[in-house]
Design a protein around this motif. Structure first.
Motif, short mmCIF file in Angstrom:
data_model
loop_
_atom_site.label_atom_id
_atom_site.label_comp_id
_atom_site.label_asym_id
_atom_site.label_seq_id
_atom_site.Cartn_x
_atom_site.Cartn_y
_atom_site.Cartn_z
N GLU A 13 6.61 13.27 -13.17
CA GLU A 13 5.33 13.41 -13.87
C GLU A 13 4.54 14.59 -13.30
O GLU A 13 3.96 15.37 -14.04
CB GLU A 13 4.52 12.12 -13.74
CG GLU A 13 3.26 12.13 -14.58
CD GLU A 13 2.53 10.79 -14.57
OE1 GLU A 13 1.29 10.83 -14.52
OE2 GLU A 13 3.19 9.74 -14.60
N GLU A 14 4.57 14.73 -11.98
CA GLU A 14 3.91 15.87 -11.34
C GLU A 14 4.56 17.19 -11.80
O GLU A 14 3.86 18.17 -12.06
CB GLU A 14 4.03 15.77 -9.82
CG GLU A 14 3.32 14.59 -9.21
CD GLU A 14 3.69 14.38 -7.74
OE1 GLU A 14 4.18 15.33 -7.08
OE2 GLU A 14 3.49 13.26 -7.25
N SER A 19 4.40 22.12 -14.76
CA SER A 19 5.13 23.03 -15.66
C SER A 19 4.27 23.54 -16.82
O SER A 19 4.69 24.43 -17.54
CB SER A 19 6.39 22.35 -16.20
OG SER A 19 6.09 21.42 -17.22
N GLN A 20 3.08 22.99 -16.96
CA GLN A 20 2.15 23.49 -17.98
C GLN A 20 1.55 24.84 -17.57
O GLN A 20 1.12 25.62 -18.41
CB GLN A 20 1.01 22.48 -18.23
CG GLN A 20 1.46 21.10 -18.65
CD GLN A 20 2.20 21.07 -19.96
OE1 GLN A 20 1.86 21.77 -20.91
NE2 GLN A 20 3.25 20.25 -20.02
N THR A 21 1.52 25.10 -16.25
CA THR A 21 0.88 26.32 -15.76
C THR A 21 1.83 27.25 -15.01
O THR A 21 1.47 28.40 -14.76
CB THR A 21 -0.30 25.97 -14.82
OG1 THR A 21 0.19 25.16 -13.74
CG2 THR A 21 -1.39 25.24 -15.59
N GLN A 22 2.99 26.73 -14.61
CA GLN A 22 3.98 27.59 -13.95
C GLN A 22 5.37 27.01 -14.16
O GLN A 22 5.53 25.81 -14.33
CB GLN A 22 3.67 27.76 -12.46
CG GLN A 22 3.98 26.56 -11.60
CD GLN A 22 3.60 26.78 -10.14
OE1 GLN A 22 2.65 26.21 -9.70
NE2 GLN A 22 4.35 27.59 -9.43
N PRO A 23 6.37 27.89 -14.19
CA PRO A 23 7.74 27.39 -14.37
C PRO A 23 8.20 26.62 -13.15
O PRO A 23 7.83 26.91 -12.01
CB PRO A 23 8.56 28.66 -14.57
CG PRO A 23 7.70 29.80 -14.22
CD PRO A 23 6.30 29.33 -14.09
N ILE A 87 15.34 24.65 -15.84
CA ILE A 87 14.02 25.27 -15.85
C ILE A 87 13.14 24.37 -16.71
O ILE A 87 13.47 24.11 -17.87
CB ILE A 87 14.02 26.69 -16.44
CG1 ILE A 87 14.94 27.62 -15.64
CG2 ILE A 87 12.59 27.25 -16.48
CD1 ILE A 87 15.13 28.99 -16.28
N ILE A 88 12.03 23.92 -16.14
CA ILE A 88 11.08 23.06 -16.85
C ILE A 88 9.82 23.86 -17.13
O ILE A 88 9.23 24.44 -16.21
CB ILE A 88 10.73 21.80 -16.02
CG1 ILE A 88 11.99 21.10 -15.51
CG2 ILE A 88 9.82 20.87 -16.83
CD1 ILE A 88 12.95 20.63 -16.58
N GLN A 89 9.45 23.95 -18.40
CA GLN A 89 8.19 24.58 -18.80
C GLN A 89 7.58 23.73 -19.90
O GLN A 89 8.29 23.25 -20.79
CB GLN A 89 8.41 26.01 -19.26
CG GLN A 89 8.68 26.94 -18.09
CD GLN A 89 8.57 28.41 -18.44
OE1 GLN A 89 9.58 29.08 -18.61
NE2 GLN A 89 7.36 28.90 -18.52
N ASN A 90 6.27 23.54 -19.80
CA ASN A 90 5.54 22.71 -20.76
C ASN A 90 6.17 21.33 -20.92
O ASN A 90 6.24 20.80 -22.02
CB ASN A 90 5.41 23.43 -22.10
CG ASN A 90 4.62 24.72 -21.97
OD1 ASN A 90 3.56 24.74 -21.34
ND2 ASN A 90 5.14 25.79 -22.52
N PRO A 113 7.04 33.45 -20.27
CA PRO A 113 5.67 33.62 -19.80
C PRO A 113 4.85 32.38 -20.14
O PRO A 113 4.99 31.81 -21.22
CB PRO A 113 5.15 34.83 -20.57
CG PRO A 113 6.36 35.50 -21.13
CD PRO A 113 7.43 34.46 -21.24
N VAL A 114 4.01 31.96 -19.20
CA VAL A 114 3.14 30.81 -19.43
C VAL A 114 1.93 31.31 -20.20
O VAL A 114 1.26 32.25 -19.79
CB VAL A 114 2.70 30.16 -18.10
CG1 VAL A 114 1.74 29.03 -18.35
CG2 VAL A 114 3.92 29.67 -17.34
N SER A 115 1.67 30.68 -21.35
CA SER A 115 0.53 31.09 -22.17
C SER A 115 -0.75 30.55 -21.55
O SER A 115 -0.82 29.43 -21.08
CB SER A 115 0.69 30.61 -23.60
OG SER A 115 1.12 29.28 -23.64
#
Length: 116
Positions: A13-14, A19-23, A87-90, A113-115
């Protein structure tokens, strides 16, 4: 390379939040497998902090924490492999590879890139 140990399901969960702000990169390692050891060593030797940027890295000993590995497969919809990198993003796995397909260059190429 600065690995963060992944030892509990609660950490996923963390990771999703982070992953919302960094890969986030998760490396699933089998301490009983020579291919896993070789893949890990190759990745660590090639890792370049400058090229990797703001990536947070997690290391999972999947022999000791098999339930975490199983939850990763379920949560991110990837088949279990060992070794395996994700790789976890969003909150989603945007890339995974295993065995000798694990490559620093491919990881960097697949980070989005993180939007803002």
């Amino acid at each position: 390379m600065n690995w963060n140990p992944l030892t509990s399901i609660d950490q996923l969960e963390e990771i999703n939040t982070l992953s919302q702000t960094q890969p986030v990169v998760i490396f699933k390692h089998s301490t009983r497998c020579s291919i896993s050891a070789a893949s890990l060593s190759r990745l660590e030797r090639k890792w370049d902090l400058q090229k990797a940027g703001d990536v947070k890295t997690y290391f999972l000993d999947l022999i000791a924490y098999r339930e975490v590995s199983n939850k990763i497969a379920e949560l991110y919809g990837v088949d279990h492999q060992s070794p395996q990198v994700l790789i976890i993003q969003n909150g989603k796995s945007i890339y995974d590879n295993s065995h000798f397909g694990i490559s620093f260059d491919e990881i960097v190429e697949n980070i989005k890139p993180v939007s803002a």
